[in-house]
Enzyme design. Structure first.
Site, PDB file in Angstrom:
ATOM      1  CE  LYS A 144      15.790  42.064  27.654  1.00 59.77           C
ATOM      2  NZ  LYS A 144      16.414  42.249  28.991  1.00 59.77           N
ATOM      3  CD  GLU A 188      18.960  56.373  18.787  1.00 57.02           C
ATOM      4  OE1 GLU A 188      20.134  56.791  18.833  1.00 57.02           O
ATOM      5  OE2 GLU A 188      18.117  56.820  18.001  1.00 57.02           O
ATOM      6  CB  CYS A 197      25.540  56.263  24.636  1.00 56.13           C
ATOM      7  SG  CYS A 197      24.082  57.311  24.828  1.00 56.13           S
ATOM      8  CD  GLU A 199      30.038  52.592  23.924  1.00 59.27           C
ATOM      9  OE1 GLU A 199      29.648  51.440  23.707  1.00 59.27           O
ATOM     10  OE2 GLU A 199      29.271  53.563  24.042  1.00 59.27           O
TER      11      GLU A 199
HETATM   12  P1  NAD Z   1      23.514  45.366  25.394  1.00 55.70           P
HETATM   13  O1  NAD Z   1      23.470  45.457  23.913  1.00 55.70           O
HETATM   14  O2  NAD Z   1      24.366  44.337  26.014  1.00 55.70           O
HETATM   15  O3  NAD Z   1      22.045  45.118  25.988  1.00 55.70           O
HETATM   16  C1  NAD Z   1      20.985  45.999  25.696  1.00 55.70           C
HETATM   17  C2  NAD Z   1      19.662  45.260  25.842  1.00 55.70           C
HETATM   18  O4  NAD Z   1      19.590  44.240  24.842  1.00 55.70           O
HETATM   19  C3  NAD Z   1      19.473  44.550  27.175  1.00 55.70           C
HETATM   20  O5  NAD Z   1      18.137  44.702  27.593  1.00 55.70           O
HETATM   21  C4  NAD Z   1      19.751  43.092  26.838  1.00 55.70           C
HETATM   22  O6  NAD Z   1      19.093  42.191  27.686  1.00 55.70           O
HETATM   23  C5  NAD Z   1      19.191  43.022  25.434  1.00 55.70           C
HETATM   24  N1  NAD Z   1      19.706  41.925  24.610  1.00 55.70           N
HETATM   25  C6  NAD Z   1      20.933  41.346  24.655  1.00 55.70           C
HETATM   26  N2  NAD Z   1      21.015  40.367  23.722  1.00 55.70           N
HETATM   27  C7  NAD Z   1      19.819  40.339  23.069  1.00 55.70           C
HETATM   28  C8  NAD Z   1      19.295  39.562  22.000  1.00 55.70           C
HETATM   29  N3  NAD Z   1      20.017  38.601  21.400  1.00 55.70           N
HETATM   30  N4  NAD Z   1      18.039  39.796  21.580  1.00 55.70           N
HETATM   31  C9  NAD Z   1      17.289  40.771  22.163  1.00 55.70           C
HETATM   32  N5  NAD Z   1      17.740  41.530  23.190  1.00 55.70           N
HETATM   33  C10 NAD Z   1      18.990  41.335  23.636  1.00 55.70           C
HETATM   34  O7  NAD Z   1      23.900  46.826  25.899  1.00 55.70           O
HETATM   35  P2  NAD Z   1      24.154  47.288  27.402  1.00 55.70           P
HETATM   36  O8  NAD Z   1      25.483  46.762  27.836  1.00 55.70           O
HETATM   37  O9  NAD Z   1      22.944  47.033  28.227  1.00 55.70           O
HETATM   38  O10 NAD Z   1      24.233  48.878  27.221  1.00 55.70           O
HETATM   39  C11 NAD Z   1      25.411  49.572  26.928  1.00 55.70           C
HETATM   40  C12 NAD Z   1      25.441  49.984  25.479  1.00 55.70           C
HETATM   41  O11 NAD Z   1      24.282  50.770  25.168  1.00 55.70           O
HETATM   42  C13 NAD Z   1      26.631  50.870  25.171  1.00 55.70           C
HETATM   43  O12 NAD Z   1      27.164  50.514  23.920  1.00 55.70           O
HETATM   44  C14 NAD Z   1      25.999  52.266  25.106  1.00 55.70           C
HETATM   45  O13 NAD Z   1      26.733  53.205  24.359  1.00 55.70           O
HETATM   46  C15 NAD Z   1      24.686  51.960  24.484  1.00 55.70           C
HETATM   47  N6  NAD Z   1      23.730  53.052  24.724  1.00 55.70           N
HETATM   48  C16 NAD Z   1      23.345  53.823  23.664  1.00 55.70           C
HETATM   49  C17 NAD Z   1      22.463  54.879  23.858  1.00 55.70           C
HETATM   50  C18 NAD Z   1      22.015  55.749  22.705  1.00 55.70           C
HETATM   51  O14 NAD Z   1      21.046  56.464  22.864  1.00 55.70           O
HETATM   52  N7  NAD Z   1      22.682  55.715  21.564  1.00 55.70           N
HETATM   53  C19 NAD Z   1      21.966  55.142  25.140  1.00 55.70           C
HETATM   54  C20 NAD Z   1      22.397  54.339  26.192  1.00 55.70           C
HETATM   55  C21 NAD Z   1      23.271  53.286  25.975  1.00 55.70           C
END
Ligand code: NAD
Length: 494
Positions: free
Chosen positions: A186, A261, A294, A394
């Site tokens: 997803k 992650e 990130c 962050e």
């Molecule tokens: P997010 O947590 O808002 O969303 C990530 C994913 O989770 C999306 O696909 C979203 O639809 C899904 N999601 C949201 N609520 C959910 C739920 N209740 N159940 C299941 N899925 C759900 O994050 P974002 O805003 O898309 O991404 C940014 C974040 O990701 C930042 O904190 C960034 O640092 C982190 N990030 C980490 C890495 C890493 O490798 N550590 C890499 C890239 C991004």
């Protein structure tokens, strides 16, 4: 690209992209859709994308469950052949993938084309190879012959964030598939389109129906339904710590292993004995991709004696950044992903200003694109204290903080003073100091005098609220497998 026929498709930058789900080898629609707009120009609607629900989630997991016996029985060689075909197709379609992802997510088109997307192909190839190269651990003890085997774990849900959606999705799906698991991916609702193209490529590569599925939709809706399904055997998540808590609760309720992650707040530590010009150039490079990275070193920390010299160099390199259209090769800073995210980033800066932190540069919306433009000026803030919100949380935008330290102990204290621990960057001219800092800084990855140099076999992950578990190489393949201890009494044959 020669997509298979079917489903609702739309034209994005000259590329035909399906806006449906991909389930059981077929395109499947939904009664409802969500709107997908381009950060390059928010007035441009790219697509109405299928908005999955609980029924979609059930259908996708049905497909992954049904496909698991055949895929897991194919063995590493059979699976590897399919995965290498996917890798070749990714390489062959980089320009189309870049055209779509650039419009969808606004990452620089040139960077996508020359670097980021080919990583997707490398992920598929590297994990096909690594799975084949696995050597079972074999030894004799207590009168038995002992072996450690990997068993494919089963249907796996992969949930990914909006930044670098194609590369990050392949980074998680490739090891899961190589390990013999079937996958439901997803992608994030703010950049869903390039992962739809990945489904086309898997289909074209001859991946059996149901082995790889893509479900589109909103996290709290279809995402939550997917991770709650009791038939899952693994959940792999990349995103924010807040979402990880929801996913962790769902995983716990079904006792399903999950990796997370998550976000970062990496220190970028510069000692006076380092090549200050190289350090300042790399520090100003943390504004790349509008800081939506990130792993970025967003807390710049400089030894006090080098403060003025470093800042002068930093401003020189930061001044050279060009905000602009991500399609233009001259651009170095793209717009941010979404007005909501823009407001969140701007909010951090406004609160920092109001609290008495000093804005050393930037601190406002760029005039580019008018009131609806999503470009924010590269911003450097000197906080009044290490407790400032902008230091401890962050931001995920083009906003860096600037602090000084007195000595090595002080640098380590500051570096380890947040709840995060994903990455750290250290610049020093001393090998001994590099060794000491490498051990003392608490982070999943510490880069010394470099940044973003990656070996796909190395462990990757975070400490603290930056994550649970490790991806990369055998660490990922072990996670997606169930390890089995197989013992045979010696002289069993009579
Ligand atoms: P997010 O947590 O808002 O969303 C990530 C994913 O989770 C999306 O696909 C979203 O639809 C899904 N999601 C949201 N609520 C959910 C739920 N209740 N159940 C299941 N899925 C759900 O994050 P974002 O805003 O898309 O991404 C940014 C974040 O990701 C930042 O904190 C960034 O640092 C982190 N990030 C980490 C890495 C890493 O490798 N550590 C890499 C890239 C991004």
């Amino acid at each position: 690209m020669s997509p298979f026929v079917g489903g609702t498709r739309t034209d994005v930058g000259g590329v035909s992209v399906s806006t449906d789900h991909y389930i059981g080898g077929q395109r499947v629609g939904s009664p409802h859709t969500f709107e997908n707009r381009s950060p390059l120009d928010w007035s441009v609607k790219l697509a109405d994308v299928a908005r999955g629900d609980a029924d979609t989630a059930r259908l996708a997991i049905d497909a992954a469950v049904a496909a698991f016996p055949e895929w897991s029985a194919m063995g590493v060689k059979g699976r590897g052949d399919v995965m290498r075909r996917v890798a070749d197709l990714i390489d062959a379609h980089v320009p189309e993938l870049a055209a779509v992802e650039c419009r969808d997510m606004a990452m620089l088109e040139e960077s996508l084309r020359l670097r980021v997307l080919s990583r997707g192909a490398r992920n598929f190839r590297a994990y096909a190879d690594l799975a084949e190269q696995y050597e079972e651990r074999v030894w004799a003890s207590n009168g038995t012959a002992n072996r450690v085997m990997r068993m494919p774990a089963g249907p796996t849900v992969v949930i990914t964030p909006w930044n670098a959606p194609f590369m990050l999705s392949t980074w998680k799906c490739a090891p899961a598939l190589a390990a013999g698991n079937t996958v439901v991916l997803k992608p994030a609702e703010w950049s869903p389109l390039s992962c739809s193209l990945l489904a086309d490529l898997c289909h074209e590569a001859g991946m059996p129906a149901g082995v790889f599925n893509v479900v589109q939709g909103i996290g709290e809706e279809v995402g939550a339904a997917l991770v709650s399904d009791p038939r899952l055997k693994r959940i792999s998540f990349t995103g924010s710590p807040d979402t990880a808590k929801h996913i962790g609760r769902a995983a716990a309720s079904n006792i399903v292993p999950f990796t997370a992650e998550l976000g970062g707040k990496g220190p970028f530590i510069v000692f006076a004995d380092s090549d200050l010009e190289a350090a300042a150039k790399k520090a100003a490079g943390q504004f790349d991709d509008s800081g939506q990275v990130c792993l970025a070193g967003t807390r710049i920390m400089v030894e006090a004696s080098a403060r003025d010299e470093f800042l002068a160099l930093f401003h020189r390199f930061a001044d050279a950044h060009v905000l602009g259209d991500s399609m233009d090769p001259a651009t170095t800073i793209s717009p941010m992903i979404h007005p909501e995210h823009f407001a969140r980033v701007a909010g951090f800066v406004e609160r920092a200003r109001a609290a008495g932190d000093t804005i050393l540069r930037g601190g406002q919306r760029s005039s580019l694109g008018g009131d609806d433009g999503l470009w924010y000026e590269p911003t450097l803030i000197e906080p009044r204290s290490n407790d400032s919100e902008v230091v401890q949380h962050e931001v995920f935008g083009p906003v860096l903080t600037f602090q000084t330290f007195t000595d090595e102990d002080d640098a380590v204290r500051l570096a380890n003073s947040t709840a995060y621990g994903l990455s750290a960057i250290v610049y020093t001219g001393s090998q001994e100091r590099a060794e000491r800092m490498g051990r003392a800084v608490r982070a999943g990855t510490v880069w010394t005098n470099c940044f973003l140099v990656r070996d796909l076999t190395a462990p990757f992950g975070g400490c603290g609220i930056s994550g649970i578990g490790r991806e990369g190489g055998d660490y990922a393949l072990d996670f997606y497998s169930d390890l089995k201890m197989f013992q045979v009494l010696e002289n069993t044959t009579h």
